[in-house]
Design a protein around this motif. Structure first.
Motif, PDB file in Angstrom:
ATOM      1  N   ARG A  19       0.782  -1.392  -0.044  1.00  0.00           N
ATOM      2  CA  ARG A  19      -0.018  -0.057   0.035  1.00  0.00           C
ATOM      3  C   ARG A  19       0.815   1.151  -0.159  1.00  0.00           C
ATOM      4  O   ARG A  19       0.616   2.376  -0.647  1.00  0.00           O
ATOM      5  N   GLU A  20       2.041   1.011   0.793  1.00  0.00           N
ATOM      6  CA  GLU A  20       2.944   2.452   0.645  1.00  0.00           C
ATOM      7  C   GLU A  20       3.364   2.788  -0.524  1.00  0.00           C
ATOM      8  O   GLU A  20       3.598   3.723  -1.052  1.00  0.00           O
ATOM      9  N   HIS A  21       4.020   1.675  -1.296  1.00  0.00           N
ATOM     10  CA  HIS A  21       4.448   1.867  -2.736  1.00  0.00           C
ATOM     11  C   HIS A  21       3.346   2.255  -3.591  1.00  0.00           C
ATOM     12  O   HIS A  21       3.518   3.173  -4.574  1.00  0.00           O
ATOM     13  N   LEU A  22       2.186   1.871  -3.632  1.00  0.00           N
ATOM     14  CA  LEU A  22       0.818   2.235  -4.565  1.00  0.00           C
ATOM     15  C   LEU A  22       0.809   3.619  -4.125  1.00  0.00           C
ATOM     16  O   LEU A  22       0.284   4.463  -5.139  1.00  0.00           O
ATOM     17  N   GLN A  23       0.693   4.225  -2.919  1.00  0.00           N
ATOM     18  CA  GLN A  23       0.776   5.453  -2.692  1.00  0.00           C
ATOM     19  C   GLN A  23       1.683   6.382  -3.177  1.00  0.00           C
ATOM     20  O   GLN A  23       1.046   7.618  -3.821  1.00  0.00           O
ATOM     21  N   ILE A  24       2.886   6.018  -3.156  1.00  0.00           N
ATOM     22  CA  ILE A  24       3.907   6.741  -3.844  1.00  0.00           C
ATOM     23  C   ILE A  24       3.651   6.918  -5.324  1.00  0.00           C
ATOM     24  O   ILE A  24       3.888   7.979  -5.946  1.00  0.00           O
ATOM     25  N   PHE A  25       3.343   5.499  -5.791  1.00  0.00           N
ATOM     26  CA  PHE A  25       3.164   5.478  -7.374  1.00  0.00           C
ATOM     27  C   PHE A  25       1.952   6.736  -7.501  1.00  0.00           C
ATOM     28  O   PHE A  25       2.080   7.385  -8.538  1.00  0.00           O
ATOM     29  N   ALA A  26       0.883   6.551  -6.753  1.00  0.00           N
ATOM     30  CA  ALA A  26      -0.534   7.621  -7.106  1.00  0.00           C
ATOM     31  C   ALA A  26       0.282   9.024  -7.107  1.00  0.00           C
ATOM     32  O   ALA A  26      -0.201   9.711  -7.981  1.00  0.00           O
ATOM     33  N   TRP A  27       1.406   9.365  -5.986  1.00  0.00           N
ATOM     34  CA  TRP A  27       1.592  10.760  -6.130  1.00  0.00           C
ATOM     35  C   TRP A  27       2.452  11.049  -7.255  1.00  0.00           C
ATOM     36  O   TRP A  27       2.056  12.084  -7.928  1.00  0.00           O
ATOM     37  N   ILE A  28       3.223  10.358  -7.412  1.00  0.00           N
ATOM     38  CA  ILE A  28       4.244  10.596  -8.738  1.00  0.00           C
ATOM     39  C   ILE A  28       3.519  10.526 -10.261  1.00  0.00           C
ATOM     40  O   ILE A  28       3.807  11.279 -10.980  1.00  0.00           O
ATOM     41  N   SER A  29       2.662   9.603 -10.189  1.00  0.00           N
ATOM     42  CA  SER A  29       2.191   9.508 -11.676  1.00  0.00           C
ATOM     43  C   SER A  29       1.191  10.529 -11.827  1.00  0.00           C
ATOM     44  O   SER A  29       0.878  10.719 -12.956  1.00  0.00           O
ATOM     45  N   SER A  30       0.753  11.311 -11.032  1.00  0.00           N
ATOM     46  CA  SER A  30      -0.341  12.370 -11.183  1.00  0.00           C
ATOM     47  C   SER A  30       0.316  13.657 -11.795  1.00  0.00           C
ATOM     48  O   SER A  30      -0.165  14.693 -12.095  1.00  0.00           O
ATOM     49  N   THR A  31       1.777  13.502 -11.859  1.00  0.00           N
ATOM     50  CA  THR A  31       2.425  14.282 -12.506  1.00  0.00           C
ATOM     51  C   THR A  31       2.041  14.733 -13.942  1.00  0.00           C
ATOM     52  O   THR A  31       2.183  15.993 -14.406  1.00  0.00           O
ATOM     53  N   VAL A  32       1.446  13.899 -14.555  1.00  0.00           N
ATOM     54  CA  VAL A  32       1.181  13.750 -15.977  1.00  0.00           C
ATOM     55  C   VAL A  32      -0.030  14.602 -16.292  1.00  0.00           C
ATOM     56  O   VAL A  32      -0.155  15.149 -17.353  1.00  0.00           O
ATOM     57  N   PHE A  33      -0.876  14.856 -15.228  1.00  0.00           N
ATOM     58  CA  PHE A  33      -2.225  15.331 -15.483  1.00  0.00           C
ATOM     59  C   PHE A  33      -2.007  16.810 -15.657  1.00  0.00           C
ATOM     60  O   PHE A  33      -2.908  17.492 -16.614  1.00  0.00           O
TER      61      PHE A  33
END
Length: 534
Positions: free
Chosen positions: A214-228
Motif C-alpha cells: 500500500r505504501e508503494h502504491l500511494q507513492i506511485f499515485a503521487w508521482i504518476s499524477s505529474t502527468v495531469f
C-alpha cells in the motif's frame, strides 16, 4: 525494503542537519558566476534565438503563453513565464538573462549536493557537485536559456524529496517539483514515469505484505499524477491552436519520423556513447570499471565500506534506462542537453563506488575533473553539437564578426544565409544587430542548397556562410557516415571559396576557430540604369 528506505532517509536527514543548505547556495552561485563571467554578454545562441527567447519575449510584451513571433511547438510555458518575470525585475537584456540562468544552474547544483548528502556523505556530495558543474555539457548549459536547465533543476530537487519520504510534506512537494519540471520541458515526464514504474515494481515484489504494498502504491499515485498538468496544457494548446503536440512539421521531425527500428537502434548507440564516453566521460567510465575489480574497503569496525543503498541504485537505474530509451526515440536531433539531469546521477554512482573501493579516490576525482576541464575547451575528433562545450562561444563570436562586417559596410544589402544567422539578422533582440537587415534564407550550405541559390541570384547581393555542422580539423567529410546523414541531417557545408566561385562572387572576410568557420561573400551585380528628366 521499506525499513531500509526509512533508515536511509533518517541517516540522510542527520547529515542534512550538518550545514544549512541556504548557506551553500551563495558560494555555489558565486562560483558559477565567476566561471561563466566571460560568457554572460554573448548574444543568444541557436535554440535560444530560435524559440526560447522569442517565446519569453512574446509573453513579456503581450502576456500570451502561446508565441506569436516564432513557431508554436507546444513546449510548456514555464521558462517563458520565469524569464519574463525576471525581466520585469532586472530588465530585458542579454546579461540579465544569462545571470538568471546562472541562478537556476546554481540551484540545480545545490540539489545535486543535497542528493549526494542524502544518499552518500559530505565528501561524495561535494565531489559530485564539482564534477557536475565542470562537466562540459552541464557547464555550457549553465548560462544558456534553454528549457533543459530549468527542467533539470526541478527534477533534481524532486529527487531529493523522493529519497526523503519520511517528512510529511515530501510527497506533495515532490509532486509539485515534478510538475514544474514537466511544465518547463514536456520530456521531463520521463523521470517521474520511470519512478512510477519502479514503485509499481516494488509493490508487485512486496505483494504479500499489504502494508508495504500500500505504501508503494500511494507513492506511485503521487508521482504518476505529474502527468495531469501536462495533459491539461496539451488540451489548452489544442483548443487554442488546433494542434496537440505542435505544428505537423515539428511533430514529424521530433516523433513520427523517428519510428524506425534501424534509427532507434542507431540512436540507442549514440545515446550510450553520450552517457559513457562523450566529452571525456570515458575517464569516469574506465575508472569506475577498474575500481569494480577491487574489493570494498574496510571500515574501522571491520565491515565493508558502503556505497549507495540498493533502493537508490535501483531507482537511478530505472531513471537512467528510461531516459536512455526515451531520448533514443523522441527528438529529431540527438542533443545531449536532453539528458542533463542524468549526468549527476551517473556521477553520484561512480564517485560512491570510488570511495567504497579505492583509498586514494580523490586522485581519480581530480583526474576526471581535469579531463572535464580540458573537454570544455578542446573539441572532440568526431562530429558533435557545439553547445556541448565552449565551441558555442566560438560559433557566436564568429557569427557576430561576420554580421558586424556586413552591417557596417553594406547595411542595405540583401543577405543569403541559413539559420540561425537568418534569425539573428532580422531580430535585434537577439543581440547581433541594432536594425533588422534584409535576408534570403537557405537550409544550409550543402551542394544541393547552393545549386538552388544559383537560380535565384537576383534575390541577394551578399552572403554570410558558416559551418552548420561541426567537422573536426583534418576530416574531409561527414557523408561517409550514411546512416547519420539519413537520420540526423549530417551533411557537408561547401567551403566559402567554392560557394563564391559557383555564385560568381568574392570572399571579402573569413575566419575560423577550432573547426568552426564563417565568411562574408560579396556578389557584384551589373545594374541597368536610365536617367530621366523630371
Amino acid at each position: 525494503m521499506l525499513r531500509k528506505r526509512l533508515q536511509s532517509a533518517r541517516n540522510g536527514e542527520k547529515q542534512l542537519a550538518a550545514l544549512p543548505l541556504w548557506m551553500l547556495y551563495p558560494p555555489i552561485f558565486v562560483a558559477v558566476y565567476i566561471l561563466h563571467f566571460t560568457l554572460l554578454r554573448l548574444p543568444y545562441f541557436w535554440d535560444e534565438g530560435g524559440y526560447y527567447i522569442p517565446a519569453a519575449w512574446d509573453f513579456f510584451r503581450f502576456g500570451t503563453v502561446l508565441p506569436v513571433s516564432t513557431m508554436r511547438n507546444a513546449h510548456p510555458p514555464l521558462p517563458s513565464i520565469l524569464l519574463a518575470a525576471w525581466w520585469k525585475i532586472a530588465g530585458f537584456h542579454i546579461y540579465s538573462t544569462r545571470l538568471f540562468v546562472c541562478l537556476i544552474a546554481a540551484l540545480a547544483l545545490l540539489a545535486v549536493y543535497r542528493l549526494g548528502r542524502i544518499l552518500a556523505d559530505e565528501a561524495v556530495a561535494a565531489t559530485v557537485t564539482v564534477l557536475t558543474a565542470i562537466y562540459p555539457i552541464w557547464f555550457a548549459q549553465s548560462s544558456l536559456a534553454h528549457a533543459d536547465i530549468f527542467a533539470a533543476a526541478a527534477t533534481l530537487w524532486a529527487l531529493t524529496l523522493y529519497f526523503t519520504q519520511k517528512r510529511k510534506y515530501a510527497r506533495p512537494l515532490c509532486l509539485l517539483l515534478f510538475t514544474l519540471s514537466v511544465m518547463a520541458k514536456e520530456t521531463a515526464i520521463v523521470t517521474p514515469a520511470a519512478l512510477s514504474a519502479y514503485e509499481l515494481f516494488l509493490a508487485w515484489r512486496n505483494r504479500r505484505n499489504s502494508l508495504i504494498r500500500r505504501e508503494h502504491l500511494q507513492i506511485f499515485a503521487w508521482i504518476s499524477s505529474t502527468v495531469f498538468p501536462l495533459i491539461a496544457w496539451y488540451i489548452f494548446h489544442r483548443l487554442k491552436t488546433g494542434f496537440t503536440f505542435g505544428n505537423p512539421e515539428y511533430l514529424r521531425y521530433n516523433a513520427t519520423a523517428n519510428m524506425s527500428v534501424h534509427r532507434i537502434l542507431l540512436s540507442l548507440w549514440h545515446r550510450l556513447v553520450h552517457l559513457t564516453f562523450h566529452m571525456n566521460l570515458w575517464v569516469v567510465t574506465l575508472c569506475t570499471a577498474a575500481v569494480l575489480l577491487l574489493p570494498p574497503l574496510r571500515t574501522r569496525n571491520g565491515e565493508d565500506r558502503t556505497t549507495l543503498s540498493q533502493h537508490a541504485l535501483w531507482a537511478i537505474a530505472f531513471i537512467g534506462v528510461a531516459n536512455w530509451i526515451a531520448f533514443s526515440i523522441l527528438g529529431g536531433a540527438l542533443l545531449t542537453r536532453y539528458l542533463l539531469p542524468i549526468y549527476p546521477l551517473l556521477l553520484l554512482i561512480c564517485v560512491s563506488l570510488w570511495r567504497q573501493r579505492f583509498a586514494q579516490w580523490p586522485l581519480i576525482a581530480t583526474v576526471a575533473l581535469a579531463g572535464f576541464a580540458v573537454a570544455c575547451e578542446v573539441n572532440p575528433n568526431y562530429p558533435y553539437a557545439p553547445e556541448d562545450n565552449l565551441a558555442y562561444r566560438d560559433m557566436i563570436e564568429l557569427h557576430q564578426q561576420a554580421i558586424s562586417v556586413v552591417a557596417h559596410r553594406w547595411p542595405q544589402a540583401t543577405i543569403l544565409t541559413a539559420w540561425p544567422v537568418g534569425a539573428d539578422l532580422i531580430r535585434p533582440e537577439l543581440g547581433y544587430v541594432r536594425i533588422p537587415l534584409r535576408m534570403t534564407p537557405l537550409e544550409n550550405f550543402s551542394a544541393q542548397e547552393i545549386v538552388k541559390a544559383m537560380g535565384e541570384q537576383d534575390r541577394f547581393d551578399t552572403a554570410i556562410v558558416f559551418s552548420t555542422k561541426y567537422l573536426p580539423p583534418g576530416t574531409s567529410s561527414t557523408t561517409n557516415m550514411p546512416n547519420d546523414t539519413k537520420y540526423f541531417d549530417f551533411h557537408d557545408d561547401m567551403p566559402p571559396q567554392e560557394i563564391a566561385r559557383l555564385l560568381h562572387g568574392d570572399v571579402v572576410w573569413q575566419a575560423d576557430r577550432k573547426g568552426e568557420w564563417a565568411a562574408v561573400l560579396r556578389f557584384p551585380r551589373t545594374m541597368d540604369a536610365h536617367l530621366r528628366l523630371p
